[in-house]
Design a protein around this motif. Structure first.
Motif, PDB file in Angstrom:
ATOM      1  N   MET A   1     -20.142  21.755  45.551  1.00 15.67           N
ATOM      2  CA  MET A   1     -20.932  22.493  44.433  1.00 15.67           C
ATOM      3  C   MET A   1     -19.894  23.460  43.812  1.00 15.67           C
ATOM      4  SD  MET A   1     -23.869  22.572  42.407  1.00 15.67           S
ATOM      5  CE  MET A   1     -25.045  23.585  41.576  1.00 15.67           C
ATOM      6  N   VAL A   2     -19.795  23.954  42.527  1.00 14.21           N
ATOM      7  CA  VAL A   2     -18.879  24.717  42.054  1.00 14.21           C
ATOM      8  C   VAL A   2     -19.897  26.151  41.629  1.00 14.21           C
ATOM      9  CG1 VAL A   2     -17.452  25.375  40.198  1.00 14.21           C
ATOM     10  CG2 VAL A   2     -17.069  23.119  41.297  1.00 14.21           C
ATOM     11  N   ASP A   3     -19.541  27.010  42.147  1.00 15.95           N
ATOM     12  CA  ASP A   3     -20.206  28.354  41.792  1.00 15.95           C
ATOM     13  C   ASP A   3     -19.634  28.801  40.459  1.00 15.95           C
ATOM     14  OD1 ASP A   3     -21.199  30.946  41.461  1.00 15.95           O
ATOM     15  OD2 ASP A   3     -21.044  31.282  43.412  1.00 15.95           O
ATOM     16  N   PHE A   4     -20.334  28.514  39.474  1.00 16.75           N
ATOM     17  CA  PHE A   4     -19.675  28.837  38.240  1.00 16.75           C
ATOM     18  C   PHE A   4     -19.466  30.562  37.977  1.00 16.75           C
ATOM     19  CE2 PHE A   4     -20.529  25.319  34.736  1.00 16.75           C
ATOM     20  CZ  PHE A   4     -20.120  24.452  35.793  1.00 16.75           C
ATOM     21  N   ASP A   5     -20.582  31.188  38.231  1.00 15.44           N
ATOM     22  CA  ASP A   5     -20.490  32.779  38.376  1.00 15.44           C
ATOM     23  C   ASP A   5     -19.251  33.185  39.021  1.00 15.44           C
ATOM     24  OD1 ASP A   5     -21.115  35.381  37.555  1.00 15.44           O
ATOM     25  OD2 ASP A   5     -22.534  35.536  39.125  1.00 15.44           O
ATOM     26  N   ARG A   6     -18.933  32.851  40.096  1.00 13.79           N
ATOM     27  CA  ARG A   6     -17.828  33.314  40.938  1.00 13.79           C
ATOM     28  C   ARG A   6     -16.456  32.780  40.772  1.00 13.79           C
ATOM     29  NH1 ARG A   6     -15.361  31.946  45.832  1.00 13.79           N
ATOM     30  NH2 ARG A   6     -16.710  30.243  46.108  1.00 13.79           N
ATOM     31  N   GLU A   7     -16.407  31.300  40.503  1.00 11.61           N
ATOM     32  CA  GLU A   7     -15.139  30.747  40.290  1.00 11.61           C
ATOM     33  C   GLU A   7     -14.787  30.665  39.238  1.00 11.61           C
ATOM     34  OE1 GLU A   7     -14.628  27.191  42.773  1.00 11.61           O
ATOM     35  OE2 GLU A   7     -16.311  27.837  44.022  1.00 11.61           O
ATOM     36  N   ALA A   8     -15.447  30.337  38.094  1.00 12.26           N
ATOM     37  CA  ALA A   8     -15.087  30.556  36.558  1.00 12.26           C
ATOM     38  C   ALA A   8     -14.140  29.438  36.067  1.00 12.26           C
ATOM     39  CB  ALA A   8     -14.767  31.930  36.197  1.00 12.26           C
ATOM     40  N   LEU A   9     -13.906  28.460  36.903  1.00 12.30           N
ATOM     41  CA  LEU A   9     -13.076  27.204  36.741  1.00 12.30           C
ATOM     42  C   LEU A   9     -13.539  26.041  37.311  1.00 12.30           C
ATOM     43  CD1 LEU A   9     -10.020  27.932  35.277  1.00 12.30           C
ATOM     44  CD2 LEU A   9      -9.189  27.585  37.322  1.00 12.30           C
ATOM     45  N   VAL A  10     -13.369  25.011  36.506  1.00 12.33           N
ATOM     46  CA  VAL A  10     -13.692  23.678  37.045  1.00 12.33           C
ATOM     47  C   VAL A  10     -12.269  22.656  36.853  1.00 12.33           C
ATOM     48  CG1 VAL A  10     -16.241  23.964  36.800  1.00 12.33           C
ATOM     49  CG2 VAL A  10     -14.787  22.978  35.177  1.00 12.33           C
ATOM     50  N   SER A  11     -12.288  21.930  37.618  1.00 15.22           N
ATOM     51  CA  SER A  11     -11.214  20.790  37.521  1.00 15.22           C
ATOM     52  C   SER A  11     -11.576  19.618  36.611  1.00 15.22           C
ATOM     53  CB  SER A  11     -10.668  20.227  39.073  1.00 15.22           C
ATOM     54  OG  SER A  11     -11.736  19.446  39.424  1.00 15.22           O
ATOM     55  N   THR A  12     -10.554  19.088  36.131  1.00 12.71           N
ATOM     56  CA  THR A  12     -10.974  17.904  35.369  1.00 12.71           C
ATOM     57  C   THR A  12     -11.592  16.729  36.048  1.00 12.71           C
ATOM     58  OG1 THR A  12      -8.676  17.160  35.634  1.00 12.71           O
ATOM     59  CG2 THR A  12      -9.132  17.968  33.636  1.00 12.71           C
ATOM     60  N   GLU A  13     -11.362  16.691  37.450  1.00 10.97           N
ATOM     61  CA  GLU A  13     -12.113  15.723  38.348  1.00 10.97           C
ATOM     62  C   GLU A  13     -13.548  16.059  38.547  1.00 10.97           C
ATOM     63  OE1 GLU A  13      -7.513  15.655  39.016  1.00 10.97           O
ATOM     64  OE2 GLU A  13      -9.342  17.164  38.980  1.00 10.97           O
ATOM     65  N   TRP A  14     -13.740  17.113  38.743  1.00 13.29           N
ATOM     66  CA  TRP A  14     -15.124  17.487  38.597  1.00 13.29           C
ATOM     67  C   TRP A  14     -15.834  17.442  37.359  1.00 13.29           C
ATOM     68  CZ3 TRP A  14     -18.632  20.609  36.321  1.00 13.29           C
ATOM     69  CH2 TRP A  14     -20.022  20.978  36.856  1.00 13.29           C
ATOM     70  N   LEU A  15     -15.269  17.562  36.427  1.00 14.54           N
ATOM     71  CA  LEU A  15     -16.015  17.301  35.192  1.00 14.54           C
ATOM     72  C   LEU A  15     -16.365  16.212  34.897  1.00 14.54           C
ATOM     73  CD1 LEU A  15     -17.254  18.637  32.603  1.00 14.54           C
ATOM     74  CD2 LEU A  15     -15.152  18.260  31.549  1.00 14.54           C
ATOM     75  N   ALA A  16     -15.358  15.178  35.322  1.00 18.64           N
ATOM     76  CA  ALA A  16     -15.824  13.741  35.002  1.00 18.64           C
ATOM     77  C   ALA A  16     -16.854  13.257  36.086  1.00 18.64           C
ATOM     78  CB  ALA A  16     -14.159  12.967  35.336  1.00 18.64           C
ATOM     79  N   GLU A  17     -16.895  13.865  37.229  1.00 21.05           N
ATOM     80  CA  GLU A  17     -17.993  13.388  38.033  1.00 21.05           C
ATOM     81  C   GLU A  17     -19.272  13.982  37.529  1.00 21.05           C
ATOM     82  OE1 GLU A  17     -16.480  14.727  41.807  1.00 21.05           O
ATOM     83  OE2 GLU A  17     -14.958  13.190  41.784  1.00 21.05           O
ATOM     84  N   MET A  19     -20.259  15.372  34.193  1.00 22.31           N
ATOM     85  CA  MET A  19     -20.366  15.463  32.781  1.00 22.31           C
ATOM     86  C   MET A  19     -21.891  14.796  32.233  1.00 22.31           C
ATOM     87  SD  MET A  19     -17.634  13.039  31.369  1.00 22.31           S
ATOM     88  CE  MET A  19     -17.529  13.803  29.599  1.00 22.31           C
ATOM     89  N   LYS A  20     -22.418  13.968  33.127  1.00 22.62           N
ATOM     90  CA  LYS A  20     -23.496  13.490  32.544  1.00 22.62           C
ATOM     91  C   LYS A  20     -24.876  14.088  33.341  1.00 22.62           C
ATOM     92  CE  LYS A  20     -21.858   8.841  31.591  1.00 22.62           C
ATOM     93  NZ  LYS A  20     -21.930   9.042  29.963  1.00 22.62           N
ATOM     94  N   ALA A  21     -24.628  15.295  33.961  1.00 22.37           N
ATOM     95  CA  ALA A  21     -25.699  16.112  34.672  1.00 22.37           C
ATOM     96  C   ALA A  21     -26.482  16.728  33.641  1.00 22.37           C
ATOM     97  CB  ALA A  21     -25.011  17.269  35.272  1.00 22.37           C
ATOM     98  N   GLY A  51     -19.379  14.159  24.345  1.00 21.80           N
ATOM     99  CA  GLY A  51     -20.727  15.098  24.600  1.00 21.80           C
ATOM    100  C   GLY A  51     -20.200  16.453  24.142  1.00 21.80           C
ATOM    101  N   ALA A  52     -19.008  16.735  23.946  1.00 18.22           N
ATOM    102  CA  ALA A  52     -18.721  18.214  23.594  1.00 18.22           C
ATOM    103  C   ALA A  52     -19.392  18.749  22.173  1.00 18.22           C
ATOM    104  CB  ALA A  52     -17.251  18.466  23.558  1.00 18.22           C
ATOM    105  N   VAL A  53     -19.516  20.022  22.047  1.00 16.45           N
ATOM    106  CA  VAL A  53     -19.834  20.624  20.726  1.00 16.45           C
ATOM    107  C   VAL A  53     -18.750  21.725  20.438  1.00 16.45           C
ATOM    108  CG1 VAL A  53     -22.293  20.235  20.878  1.00 16.45           C
ATOM    109  CG2 VAL A  53     -21.407  22.685  21.876  1.00 16.45           C
TER     110      VAL A  53
END
Length: 294
Positions: A1-17, A19-21, A51-53
Motif C-alpha cells: 500500500m502506497v502512502d500518497f501523502d508521505r511518499e508522493a510518488l508511485v511507480s509505473t508497476e504500481w499504477l498498472a496494477e 489503475m482500475k481501483a 482513463g486519464a483526464v
C-alpha cells in the motif's frame, strides 16, 4: 500500500496494477513552453494513459493575473477540477508527457488546495510507453465530482513575502532554473525580463534531481546529497522558485520525499521577480556578491 501523502510518488508497476481501483483517478498534467510549439492537450488526445483526464495548467489559473498560470482562487479551482471528475475521497496520480517536469506543479497545486491523496507517476508517460503499457487516444470522459478546496497558505509564497525575508534569511530560497539563467549569463526566454536571481538564493537545476535516462526522481539518499551539495540546510524552511512556478514543483517534490512536507513554492517565480522594477537582482554563481537593483 502506497502512502500518497508521505511518499508522493508511485511507480509505473504500481499504477498498472491499481489503475482500475474505483477510488483512483489518473491526470495528465503536461505543459510546454510557448516557444516549443507543442499543444499539450493535442498531445494528450493523440496518446494518453487509459482513463486519464487532462489538467490544463494555463486554463486552471487566476484569470485576473498578468503572470502565467498563477494559482486560481479556490472557487475557480474547485469548479474546474470537479468537471474533470476529481474530487473528495479520491487518490489522484499525476503524470506528464516528458517524465518528471510539470506533473509536480499539478501535485503541489492539489496539495495547496488541501487534497493530500495525490502522487506523481515516477517516469511519467515516457517510462509507461517504454515498458509497452497500454495507451489510448481521444478526449477524456469524466463524471463530475465534488471537490472541497482548503487552501494551505504554508505552501505558497509571493514577492512581498520574499522581499520581507531578504534581510533575516529565515527561509532558504532554491531556484530550479539551469545555471546559466540563474547566473545571468543567458537571456531569459520571456521577453523583457531581467537576468539573474533572487539575492542569497541557491541553485539546483531540476534536471539534476531527475535521472535523465529513466526520467525518474533520484532515490532519497541521492536527493539529499544533491540538495546538501548546493548548500541547502535540510533542517530549515525552504522556498522553491524557477522561471514561472512550474519546475519549482520538481524541487518541492524532491524535498517532500526527504520529509519537507511544507516546502513552499514562489508561485510567480522569476516571471514575477525578474520583471522590470526595483526588486534586487544578483548575477553570478550562488554566493557571489555581484548584486544590482536595476
Amino acid at each position: 500500500m502506497v502512502d500518497f501523502d508521505r511518499e508522493a510518488l508511485v511507480s509505473t508497476e504500481w499504477l498498472a496494477e491499481n489503475m482500475k481501483a474505483p477510488d483512483l483517478r489518473i491526470v495528465d498534467g503536461s505543459y510546454y513552453l510557448p516557444n516549443e510549439g507543442l499543444d499539450p492537450r493535442r498531445e494528450f488526445e493523440a496518446q494518453h494513459i487509459p482513463g486519464a483526464v487532462f489538467f490544463d495548467i494555463d486554463e486552471i489559473s487566476d484569470p485576473d493575473s498578468d503572470l502565467p498560470h498563477m494559482l486560481p482562487p479556490p472557487h475557480i479551482f474547485s469548479s474546474k477540477v470537479r468537471r474533470l471528475g476529481l474530487g473528495d475521497g479520491l487518490r489522484i496520480v499525476i503524470y506528464d508527457q516528458r517524465g518528471i517536469w510539470s506533473a509536480p506543479r499539478v501535485w503541489w497545486t492539489f496539495r495547496y488546495f488541501g487534497h493530500q491523496e495525490v502522487a506523481v507517476l515516477d517516469g511519467g508517460l515516457p517510462k509507461w510507453l517504454h515498458e509497452g503499457r497500454a495507451a489510448e487516444d481521444g478526449p477524456a470522459v469524466s463524471e463530475e465530482r465534488h471537490f472541497t478546496p482548503r487552501a494551505n497558505s504554508f505552501l505558497l509564497r509571493d514577492r512581498q513575502q520574499l522581499l520581507a525575508g531578504l534581510d533575516d534569511r529565515r527561509e532558504q530560497v532554491i531556484d530550479a532554473r539551469r545555471r546559466t539563467r540563474f547566473e545571468g549569463s543567458e537571456p531569459e526566454p520571456r521577453e523583457g525580463m531581467r537576468s539573474g536571481h533572487i539575492p542569497g538564493s541557491l541553485n539546483l537545476p531540476f534536471t539534476e534531481i531527475v535521472d535523465q535516462t529513466s526520467q525518474t526522481l533520484l532515490a532519497p539518499d541521492a536527493l539529499r546529497r544533491r540538495f546538501e551539495a548546493e548548500g541547502l540546510d535540510l533542517s530549515r524552511p525552504v522556498v522553491t522558485s524557477c522561471g514561472s512556478g512550474v519546475t519549482a514543483g520538481v524541487l518541492a517534490l524532491g524535498l517532500h520525499r526527504l520529509g519537507h512536507r511544507e516546502t513552499a513554492v514562489y508561485d510567480g517565480s522569476w516571471s514575477d521577480w525578474g520583471r522590470p522594477g526595483d526588486t534586487p537582482v544578483e548575477t553570478g554563481p550562488a554566493g557571489s556578491a555581484d548584486a544590482s537593483s536595476g
